[in-house]
Design an enzyme around this catalytic site. Sequence first.
Site, PDB file in Angstrom:
ATOM      1  CG  ASN A   1      11.150   0.668  -3.933  1.00 51.32           C
ATOM      2  OD1 ASN A   1      10.604   1.961  -3.760  1.00 51.32           O
ATOM      3  ND2 ASN A   1      10.927   0.332  -5.100  1.00 51.32           N
TER       4      ASN A   1
ATOM      5  CG  ASP B   1       9.811  -2.951  -1.443  1.00 46.31           C
ATOM      6  OD1 ASP B   1      10.911  -3.573  -2.073  1.00 46.31           O
ATOM      7  OD2 ASP B   1       9.077  -2.117  -1.853  1.00 46.31           O
TER       8      ASP B   1
ATOM      9  N   PRO C   1       0.789  -1.305   0.170  1.00 44.56           N
ATOM     10  CG  PRO C   1       0.213  -1.051   2.214  1.00 44.56           C
ATOM     11  CD  PRO C   1       0.814  -1.904   1.340  1.00 44.56           C
ATOM     12  CG  ASP C   2      -0.924   4.995  -1.399  1.00 41.56           C
ATOM     13  OD1 ASP C   2      -1.355   4.988  -0.237  1.00 41.56           O
ATOM     14  OD2 ASP C   2      -1.575   5.226  -2.396  1.00 41.56           O
ATOM     15  CG  PHE C   3       4.184   5.552   2.942  1.00 48.53           C
ATOM     16  CD1 PHE C   3       5.336   5.958   3.724  1.00 48.53           C
ATOM     17  CD2 PHE C   3       4.135   4.214   2.354  1.00 48.53           C
ATOM     18  CE1 PHE C   3       6.426   5.290   4.082  1.00 48.53           C
ATOM     19  CE2 PHE C   3       5.156   3.274   2.667  1.00 48.53           C
ATOM     20  CZ  PHE C   3       6.219   3.706   3.519  1.00 48.53           C
ATOM     21  NE  ARG C   4       2.923  11.738   1.195  1.00 53.96           N
ATOM     22  CZ  ARG C   4       3.430  12.773   2.187  1.00 53.96           C
ATOM     23  NH1 ARG C   4       2.108  13.700   2.357  1.00 53.96           N
ATOM     24  NH2 ARG C   4       4.288  13.077   2.391  1.00 53.96           N
TER      25      ARG C   4
ATOM     26  CG  HIS D   1      15.847   6.061   0.028  1.00 54.54           C
ATOM     27  ND1 HIS D   1      14.815   6.366  -0.788  1.00 54.54           N
ATOM     28  CD2 HIS D   1      17.072   7.222  -0.121  1.00 54.54           C
ATOM     29  CE1 HIS D   1      15.152   7.565  -1.436  1.00 54.54           C
ATOM     30  NE2 HIS D   1      16.384   7.951  -1.085  1.00 54.54           N
TER      31      HIS D   1
END
Length: 338
Positions: free
Chosen positions: A195, A197, A120-123, A214
Amino acid sequence: MILKLVMAAVRKGQSTALNRVPSAGARLKPKDSGLKTIHPNSSPVYKTQSETSLNAGLSKLSINDNKNKSGPKRNFSSGRNSTNGTVKNISDVASLLQNESVKNVVVVAGAGISTPSGIPDFRSPGTGLYDNLQQYNIPYPEAIFDIDYFFVNPRPFFTLAKELYPSGKYRPNYIHYFVRQLYDKGLLLRMYTQNIDGLERLAGLPEEKLVEAHGTFATATCTTCRQKFTGSDIKEKIFSDKLPRCPTRGCVGIVKPDIVFFGEDLPRKFYSYMKDMLQTDLVLVMGTSLEVQPFAGIIDTVHANVPRVLFNRDAVGPFRYSRRTQDLVSKGLYSSLE
């Protein structure tokens, strides 16, 4: 032998705000944070994860090794000398890969390549990860990635870590396996990803071919004594909703996955781009807004005659504002090429 290469393009996605891009040395501050500015060499992982998600159907590009076999091969043998031929469409890119006319492909990827895996996205209101972190009464959602706030309250971050931890809940998709196939064919020089993940690793990309700009869950570090650990050392604690405290005698620190927070430097390995981008003869950019520096700027360091191909819903960054002759943008859904 049949070579099938899979490429992605966005049909639908969240709109991307194209703000003025700061320089690599600029100081950034999260919106309405009320906290400190960010270290000039750090990169806000929350923003890179939320930008330009790929929410809908993705297309496949299948390339038959027998196609165009009788035609001339384009000579893109090295970054500095890649001056013969012009990349005008996806067929040209497919031919370069099919004929192995390029030998050093660099992939630059963002959050968009992981959305098809179900992350899922964050926002997004209601369903985004940030909305589910409000129970901790954090001053603003992105505080979970602020290193100062982490020392005050690390629990919001570990809640997110439990969701994103490379545990098998989310699996690599065909974009990740496309990059793996580039590696299997000996064409991948390096993959640079925003990413966290870990899907690139799950797809089988070896660590030496991967730059996780990151950070990563694969390793962890005590915030106090700086003792190093593997991700598996703290995984059980994270999944049992316990803080992974340092086991070193006399240390009271928290063991934090090596994810880049506001206020932290990017991994030293990230700066390999200064060498890789001078060697590459093809750059594939996938699912990123190219807004967050210094990551966004690495594609500008390649030679001007090296093809750069963007797979995204919209043209972004230099593909929108300062496109080169050898730049190609693949927007939206396109049909498979046989």
